[in-house]
Design an enzyme around this catalytic site. Structure first.
Site, short mmCIF file in Angstrom:
data_model
loop_
_atom_site.label_atom_id
_atom_site.label_comp_id
_atom_site.label_asym_id
_atom_site.label_seq_id
_atom_site.Cartn_x
_atom_site.Cartn_y
_atom_site.Cartn_z
N MET A 40 -5.83 -7.54 8.35
CA MET A 40 -5.26 -6.72 9.41
C MET A 40 -6.13 -5.48 9.61
SD MET A 40 -1.20 -7.24 8.77
CE MET A 40 -1.30 -6.76 7.06
N ARG B 26 -3.76 2.65 8.57
CA ARG B 26 -4.01 1.39 7.86
C ARG B 26 -2.74 0.54 7.81
NH1 ARG B 26 -8.50 2.11 3.99
NH2 ARG B 26 -9.20 4.28 3.99
N ARG C 263 5.18 -49.53 -10.25
CA ARG C 263 5.84 -49.92 -9.01
C ARG C 263 5.29 -51.27 -8.55
NH1 ARG C 263 5.05 -46.21 -3.81
NH2 ARG C 263 3.03 -47.25 -3.75
N SER D 70 13.61 -42.98 -9.21
CA SER D 70 12.45 -42.12 -8.95
C SER D 70 12.40 -41.87 -7.45
CB SER D 70 11.15 -42.79 -9.42
OG SER D 70 10.05 -41.94 -9.18
N ARG E 264 -3.32 -1.55 -6.37
CA ARG E 264 -2.50 -2.74 -6.22
C ARG E 264 -2.86 -3.68 -7.35
NH1 ARG E 264 -5.56 -4.81 -0.72
NH2 ARG E 264 -7.61 -5.12 -1.64
N CYS F 126 8.20 -38.93 -7.69
CA CYS F 126 6.80 -39.33 -7.81
C CYS F 126 6.01 -39.13 -6.52
CB CYS F 126 6.70 -40.79 -8.25
SG CYS F 126 7.51 -41.96 -7.15
N LYS G 15 0.83 -1.21 0.00
CA LYS G 15 0.00 0.00 0.00
C LYS G 15 0.86 1.26 0.00
CE LYS G 15 -3.57 -0.09 2.74
NZ LYS G 15 -4.73 -0.20 1.85
N TYR H 118 12.08 -35.27 -14.62
CA TYR H 118 10.62 -35.13 -14.65
C TYR H 118 10.07 -35.12 -13.23
CZ TYR H 118 10.26 -40.16 -13.65
OH TYR H 118 10.36 -41.40 -13.07
N THR I 119 9.44 -39.08 -2.39
CA THR I 119 9.72 -38.07 -1.35
C THR I 119 8.76 -38.13 -0.18
OG1 THR I 119 8.52 -36.46 -2.72
CG2 THR I 119 10.93 -36.47 -2.87
N ASN I 120 7.62 -38.80 -0.33
CA ASN I 120 6.74 -38.96 0.83
C ASN I 120 7.45 -39.79 1.91
OD1 ASN I 120 4.83 -37.63 -0.68
ND2 ASN I 120 3.67 -39.46 -1.20
N HIS J 272 -15.77 -8.24 1.31
CA HIS J 272 -14.75 -9.11 1.91
C HIS J 272 -14.90 -10.55 1.43
CE1 HIS J 272 -13.32 -11.86 5.14
NE2 HIS J 272 -12.29 -11.04 5.16
N GLY K 160 -8.37 -7.41 4.21
CA GLY K 160 -9.22 -7.54 5.38
C GLY K 160 -8.61 -8.28 6.54
#
Length: 890
Positions: A117, A106, A634, A780, A356, A847, A36, A867, A783-784, A472, A115
């Site tokens: 803050m 403000r 898999r 591959s 903005r 994956c 702002k 990938y 990552t979980n 809002h 909205g």
């Protein structure tokens, strides 16, 4: 000209003055001035009519929290110095009883947080300065109305008094006077109301309202800084990944008044339609009103442009409207993007309060990007980098089936698109509670406020009876990608009775309604939906993304429907086919259980023979859909107990079906129990101990591939061995796989190419990747599980405390949502580097669910992965994020 921001270490200034022709800042200083403040300074440089003011920098907010919640002593003199410059500009004096300067206070963070803050208007009023305001304006009603508004806002924001107490006092007065609208109250009524408010403040706090304008000012500045860490602001920041350390600036600005009469107004506008992206000025205004009246939806606003049957600014204030359109063009041309603008008209004079980059729906963002490129305003690269990949999820929301039979309840404003149905709830707490129970809910409110943010996040859709397209509810819903219908005056809500009334229907909590956020219609009950369709803008932008991105994008899929969806969304193959998901079908689960419960290899092989043709058909369908693209399959991964019944009832039913003694079955199931199955007998460990399972799966996929290869189809199967911890495991199972494929090829006399690789999901696998690569033809990253094993966190259980870890900054984000780059990410990089040290051309992908997270995708690109693979519905997100990473956005 927009300059780049100076480094913090070189910038000792922390209070910045702005006024036409003499501003201290510019739009390039957003990190210091907040969005702002930076744009207010920039608008003054453009010669636009901006009320003068000052900005207290975001660095002061940081110092405020480091200083135990106190404004540093060095800041106050600078604020007073800048305030005196404001006084000279406007010819008024702060606190003067004859010619008072009133100000707004403000917030203004770097990132727009509509909205979330706090704001205070009309600051500087007291029992003496209100008399001066009356003398200055000759309008006693306006002055007392401004005073009572100030008392209520200040009490709410600074003194922490429940604002509803003042609402009750106001409604009681209107009832006593026999009037319905605030505007029906006289100056005398409003004067009495202010005294009642002050009595309420004294009763609630034990202290008198602060009459000294300077005490009011410091109280307000402190409150705005405090609002950075309110529950609603924290929730919003977490949802939009806004760092807590950014802080907020505070803008103190000379007041201009849109509520002095009917030659005054206030409004909000967009230079293009924020819902559709249409190149057409779009906005709303209210005559004789202050800004919060438009945003809060207290009164239903009118359109700026001529619309049949509605009073427009174009007709009511033609000269001001023309000035506005000139300003719109100037601002959009300068910022080269759609602008969200707030303005006030005081006695026929236009004042600009904010600009903005406007929040917009994903559909609007794509159309605006394409239009700006075709208008030669921005390049394709700029267009791609401006788009938020995560927002594309909005485009995948279903829409209502136009052929469905529907019962219309009411119609409001189409504030945010999509079609959703759910159970009615009337308060945000219920929305959160019902969501946690797995229910879809529609949050139904008279109007929303920032306090409702948790409920808005939990709800599938939002309905309000008040407010317009810039209320809002509308702005926040569009930012979230939530379906929203706003300003539906046909609907009556009674919170006390818990009833929503519309066209003779009385609906209560739990009743089902359907919202159409594209038309504003509300329907009774559940209306069928249909899959979304992509317009030309989507296809254009995706085409641009595909032209530049380096990484490929695949999908995680194991059903024909998932595979077809993935291809529709642009997937370039399947990166993960979880074969265990194929085992749960009613036609095969008992055969799987027979195999698990078998005591001998011969019995297991007999059960597996029943599964072989089913698996072959599964793979055949996937290969056909993905013809020409790789399909990574898999082999069985989860522990075997997951396929077995757990309750006494289910065990009894299974025993009866397969002819087993119930007691013996319970004993067998108990023997398979593991204390920590995630780290137990699963993945390649199953293949080592029960090789017949993997042989069956490999034979099934090899026979499917051979059948299609014989027909001249291009088949690219990739066989993935899960949970490898050592090269020896992979070598054993690779040999088993090769022998089985060779046997099929010899029997059927068909050759086809295939790869054998592994999933890197254990830290040891990443550490020993150079050895494992000797037997692997691709990696591959899962990552979980890599996140679980590296961080020692259970994905299923850690949700109880992860939110606290994120809030306290221990984790920047949930590590199961966005990859932990400093920890898990380093294992990924290590695995890539060491794997390619052995085989420079080793194909490597990811994956896990991180494959659809934009921040994680940027990281994977930097790590050199070939990938990413994600759920079918996140493929467009991944395509755009991969393009942005190639272009340098990461």
């Amino acid at each position: 000209m927009i300059e780049t921001e100076t480094a913090k270490s070189k910038n000792s200034k922390n209070v910045f003055f702005f006024a036409p022709g003499e501003s201290d800042g510019n739009a390039g200083m957003k990190n210091i001035l907040g969005g702002k403040g930076a744009n207010l300074a920039e608008m003054t440089a453009l010669g636009l009519p901006v009320p003068p003011g000052l900005t207290i920098s975001t660095e002061v907010c940081t110092a405020y929290y480091e200083n135990g919640g106190k404004i540093p002593d060095t800041v106050k003199p600078k604020v007073l110095e800048a305030l005196s410059r404001v006084e000279k500009c406007v010819g008024k004096k702060f606190g003067d009883v004859k010619n008072p300067l009133l100000v707004s206070v403000r917030s203004g963070a770097r990132a727009s947080m509509p909205g979330m803050m706090d704001t205070i208007l009309n600051l500087g009023l007291n029992d003496q300065t209100v008399a001066g305001l009356i003398a200055m304006t000759g309008n006693a009603r306006f002055a007392w109305d401004s005073y009572r508004r100030f008392l209520q806002m200040y009490s709410d924001v600074v003194l922490n008094i429940n604002s509803s107490l003042f609402d009750v006092t106001l409604e009681d007065m209107k009832s006593d006077k026999g009037v319905h609208l605030d505007t029906d109250l006289t100056a005398e009524d409003l004067q009495k109301l202010t005294q009642k408010y002050k009595e309420q403040i004294r009763f609630s706090t034990g202290r008198n309202f602060p009459e000294d304008p300077f005490d009011q000012l410091w109280g307000a500045v402190n409150a705005v800084f405090r609002s950075w860490n309110t529950a609603r602001a924290i929730t919003y920041r977490e949802m939009h990944s806004i760092p807590a350390e950014w802080g907020t600036a505070v803008n103190v600005q000379a007041m201009v008044f849109g509520n002095q009469g009917f030659d005054c107004a206030t409004g909000v506008a967009f230079t293009r339609n924020p819902s559709t992206g249409e190149k057409k000025f779009y906005g709303e205004f209210l005559l004789n009103a202050q800004g919060e009246d438009v945003v809060a939806g207290i009164r239903t606003p009118q359109p700026l442009m001529k619309i049949d049957g509605k009073d427009s600014m174009e007709e009511k204030m033609p000269e001001v409207y023309q000035q506005l359109t000139d300003v719109f063009k100037k601002l959009e041309g300068h910022y080269r993007d759609m602008q969200d603008i707030e303005f006030t008209v005081e006695k026929g004079r236009l004042w600009m309060l904010q600009t903005r980059n406007g929040k917009r729906t994903a559909a609007a963002a794509l159309r605006i990007a394409c239009d700006l490129v075709s208008e030669k305003v921005i390049s394709k690269k700029e267009a791609l980098l401006r788009l938020d990949p995560a927002s594309l999820d909005q485009l995948l929301h279903p829409t209502l089936d136009p052929k469905a039979v529907k019962t219309l309840l009411a119609q409001g404003l189409p504030a945010s698109p999509g079609g959703v149905c759910g159970e009615i709830v009337f308060n945000p707490e219920d929305a959160v509670e019902e969501k946690e129970k797995g229910k879809n809910v529609i949050l139904v409110r008279i109007e929303t406020s920032p306090e409702d943010i948790a409920g808005m996040i939990a709800a599938k859709g939002i309905l309000t009876t008040r407010g317009g397209m810039t209320s809002h509810a509308a702005v926040v819903a569009r930012g979230m990608g939530k379906c929203c219908v706003a300003g539906c005056g046909e609907v009556e809500i009674d919170y006390n009775e818990g009833v929503m009334r519309a066209r003779g229907y009385n609906l209560k909590k739990g009743d089902i309604i359907t919202l159409d956020g594209s038309t504003g219609e509300i329907f009774l009950g559940k209306v069928p939906t249909q899959e979304p369709k992509f317009d030309e803008s989507f296809e254009t932008v995706m085409g641009w993304a595909d032209e530049v991105r380096r990484m490929k994008v695949r999908a995680n899929a194991e059903t024909p429907m998932d595979a077809q969806t993935a291809r529709k969304y642009g997937a370039e193959g399947i990166g993960l086919c979880r074969t265990e998901h194929m085992f749960f079908g009613a036609d095969r689960i008992d055969a799987v259980r027979e195999m698990i419960l078998s005591d001998t290899q011969k019995e297991r092989e007999a059960a597996l023979e029943k599964l072989l043709p089913m698996q072959r058909t599964d793979f055949l369908q996937l290969f056909q859909i993905m013809e020409g693209f790789p399909v990574t399959i898999r082999l069985l991964d989860p522990p075997l107990h997951e396929f077995l019944p757990q309750t006494d009832k289910d065990i009894a039913e299974l025993a009866k079906r397969i002819g087993w003694n119930e007691g013996k079955l319970k004993q067998k199931i108990a023997s398979l129990h593991e204390f920590n199955p995630m780290l137990g007998h699963r993945g390649c460990r199953l293949g080592i101990t029960y090789p017949e399972i993997y042989r069956m799966q490999v034979r099934a996929l090899a026979e499917a591939a051979a059948e299609l290869a014989a027909k001249g189809k291009k088949i690219l199967p990739e066989i993935m061995i899960p949970l490898i911890a050592s090269e020896k495991e992979l070598a054993i199972l690779k040999k088993l796989t090769e022998l089985e494929v060779l046997s099929v090829q010899k029997t059927l006399k068909v050759k086809f190419d295939y790869l054998i690789g592994t999933m890197i999901e254990l830290p040891r696998a990443a550490l020993t990747a150079e050895e494992i690569a000797r037997s692997a033809e691709f990696f591959s990253f899962g990552t979980n599980d890599l996140t679980q094993t590296a961080l020692g966190l259970s994905r299923d259980d850690s949700s109880r405390f992860l939110a606290t870890y994120v809030q306290q900054g221990i984790f920047a984000k949930d590590p199961f949502v966005s990859i932990d780059q400093q920890g898990v990410g380093q294992l990924v990089k290590m695995g890539v580097e060491r794997g390619r040290r052995c085989k420079p051309d080793l194909k490597i992908g990811v994956c896990g669910e991180h494959g659809g997270d934009p921040a994680s995708i940027h990281f994977f690109d930097s790590a050199g992965l070939d990938y990413v693979s994600c759920s079918p519905y996140r493929v467009p997100i991944a395509r755009l994020a991969a393009a942005q990473s190639t272009l340098g956005a990461g």
